[in-house]
Design an enzyme around this catalytic site. Structure first.
Site, short mmCIF file in Angstrom:
data_model
loop_
_atom_site.label_atom_id
_atom_site.label_comp_id
_atom_site.label_asym_id
_atom_site.label_seq_id
_atom_site.Cartn_x
_atom_site.Cartn_y
_atom_site.Cartn_z
N ASP A 1 -7.70 13.59 -9.75
CA ASP A 1 -8.16 12.55 -8.84
C ASP A 1 -8.55 13.09 -7.47
O ASP A 1 -8.87 12.32 -6.57
CB ASP A 1 -7.13 11.40 -8.73
CG ASP A 1 -5.70 11.88 -8.65
OD1 ASP A 1 -5.47 13.10 -8.50
OD2 ASP A 1 -4.79 11.03 -8.74
N HIS B 1 5.32 10.51 -10.09
CA HIS B 1 5.88 9.47 -9.21
C HIS B 1 7.21 8.91 -9.74
O HIS B 1 7.90 8.19 -9.02
CB HIS B 1 4.90 8.31 -9.06
CG HIS B 1 3.62 8.67 -8.38
ND1 HIS B 1 3.58 9.31 -7.16
CD2 HIS B 1 2.31 8.50 -8.75
CE1 HIS B 1 2.32 9.52 -6.81
NE2 HIS B 1 1.54 9.03 -7.76
N HIS C 1 -2.25 12.42 -5.03
CA HIS C 1 -1.09 11.71 -4.50
C HIS C 1 0.13 12.63 -4.42
O HIS C 1 0.27 13.55 -5.24
CB HIS C 1 -0.75 10.52 -5.39
CG HIS C 1 -1.90 9.58 -5.60
ND1 HIS C 1 -2.75 9.69 -6.68
CD2 HIS C 1 -2.33 8.53 -4.87
CE1 HIS C 1 -3.67 8.73 -6.60
NE2 HIS C 1 -3.44 8.02 -5.52
N ASP D 1 -2.43 17.09 -7.45
CA ASP D 1 -2.88 15.71 -7.58
C ASP D 1 -3.18 15.13 -6.20
O ASP D 1 -2.62 15.56 -5.19
CB ASP D 1 -1.76 14.89 -8.26
CG ASP D 1 -2.19 13.49 -8.64
OD1 ASP D 1 -2.61 13.30 -9.79
OD2 ASP D 1 -2.13 12.58 -7.77
#
Ligand SMILES: [Zn+2]
Length: 317
Positions: free
Chosen positions: A212, A88, A127, A125
């Site tokens: 995740d 990120h 995200h 991931d």
């Protein structure tokens, strides 16, 4: 793990010059200024403690070192088990627990210091890796492929974000609703990632490996099991064996269930090393091979067709 299969090189902090290929000097200075301070809040999700800067330099440095060793022929593949995560982190700001964009820093190192021409970054991931996407959005030398929950944090990652300029077509997002299981991910990897990778012909594959998407993760609602993580790792390992002389670097991103993180990482390490580290896993992986023949788990065939349609003008998929 006491095995001859694994070795553990000492971590090396990233050089400032390595960070500056991806981040602004102001950003690096801002993170450096947190060193020794008890607490700083850099954004709503990201705070630091006295040694966060040191940890962040070691995390980025570990991925750089893994890449250097893998590309230098010293090791077939590597897994940088680092925190904080990175995908990120943007050029000029932190986001979502990420200080420096570890995988982007290492991919840029591979291009500029090791002379590679093409790097594929696979990001499974939960995200979307906004920072990684933006680092190479205008580049045709790094192909970014991300599966992620959408709409969800950080908000980016649509099918329409395909790159710009020379990078047009080299950014592939696969936004997904929650609940996707092993077979759904296997289908996306087999039917979208594999053909695109074969056409892109990378010299190195890097994976932003987030755990995740595990079925028990407290931040997500995906339904991937240890068998799924093993299978996704196997797909990219098969690709590097086919095209990249085995050059594969995984780096840890998210993962907030301790059980999912432990068993997911072990499943991936089992594939990387060829050692069975989780008893009984192989029999659970075999059914996923069916995804090569059209099964797509709980991903609807309409969804898969829409993803294919979005990228078919540029890629033969
Ligand atoms: Zn994540």
């Amino acid at each position: 793990m006491g095995s001859k299969t694994f070795f553990f090189p000492a971590p090396v902090p990233a050089e400032r010059a390595d960070l500056l290929r991806i981040h602004s000097a102001e950003h690096v200075d801002r993170i450096a200024a947190t060193a020794g301070r008890p607490f700083d809040s850099l954004d709503p999700d990201t705070s630091t403690s006295p040694r966060s800067y040191e940890a962040a330099c070691l995390a980025a440095g570990a991925v750089v070192e893994a890449t250097r060793q893998v590309c230098g022929g010293g090791s077939g593949n590597a897994f940088a088990l680092v925190r904080p995560p990175g995908h990120h982190a943007e050029r000029g700001w932190t986001k979502g627990f990420c200080l420096f964009n570890n995988v982007a820093v290492a991919a840029a190192y591979a291009l500029e210091e090791l002379g590679l021409q093409r790097v594929l970054i696979v990001d499974w991931d939960l995200h979307h890796g906004n920072g990684t996407q933006n680092s190479f959005y205008q580049s045709d030398r790094v192909l970014y492929f991300s599966t992620h929950m959408f709409p969800y944090f950080p908000g980016s990652g649509t099918l329409a974000e395909q790159g710009a300029g020379r990078g047009e077509g080299y950014n592939l997002n696969v936004p997904l609703s929650g609940g996707m299981n092993d077979a759904a991910y296997a289908a996306i990897f087999n039917q979208i990632l594999v053909p695109v990778a074969r056409q892109f012909e990378p010299e190195l594959i890097m994976v932003s490996a987030g755990y995740d998407i595990y079925h028990g993760d407290p931040l997500g609602t995906m339904a991937v099991t240890e068998a799924g993580f093993a299978y996704l790792t196997r797909v990219v390992k098969d690709l590097v064996n086919e095209m990249c002389d085995g050059r594969l670097v995984l780096t840890l991103e998210g993962g907030y269930s301790f059980q999912g993180l432990r068993d997911g990482v072990l499943a991936s390490l089992g594939e990387l090393s060829g050692e069975a580290l989780l008893p009984g896993l192989e029999s659970r992986i075999s059914p996923l091979v069916e995804a090569r023949f059209g099964a797509s788990g709980n991903l609807s065939s309409d969804s898969l067709a829409a993803i294919r349609r979005a990228y078919a003008p540029r890629w033969h998929i």
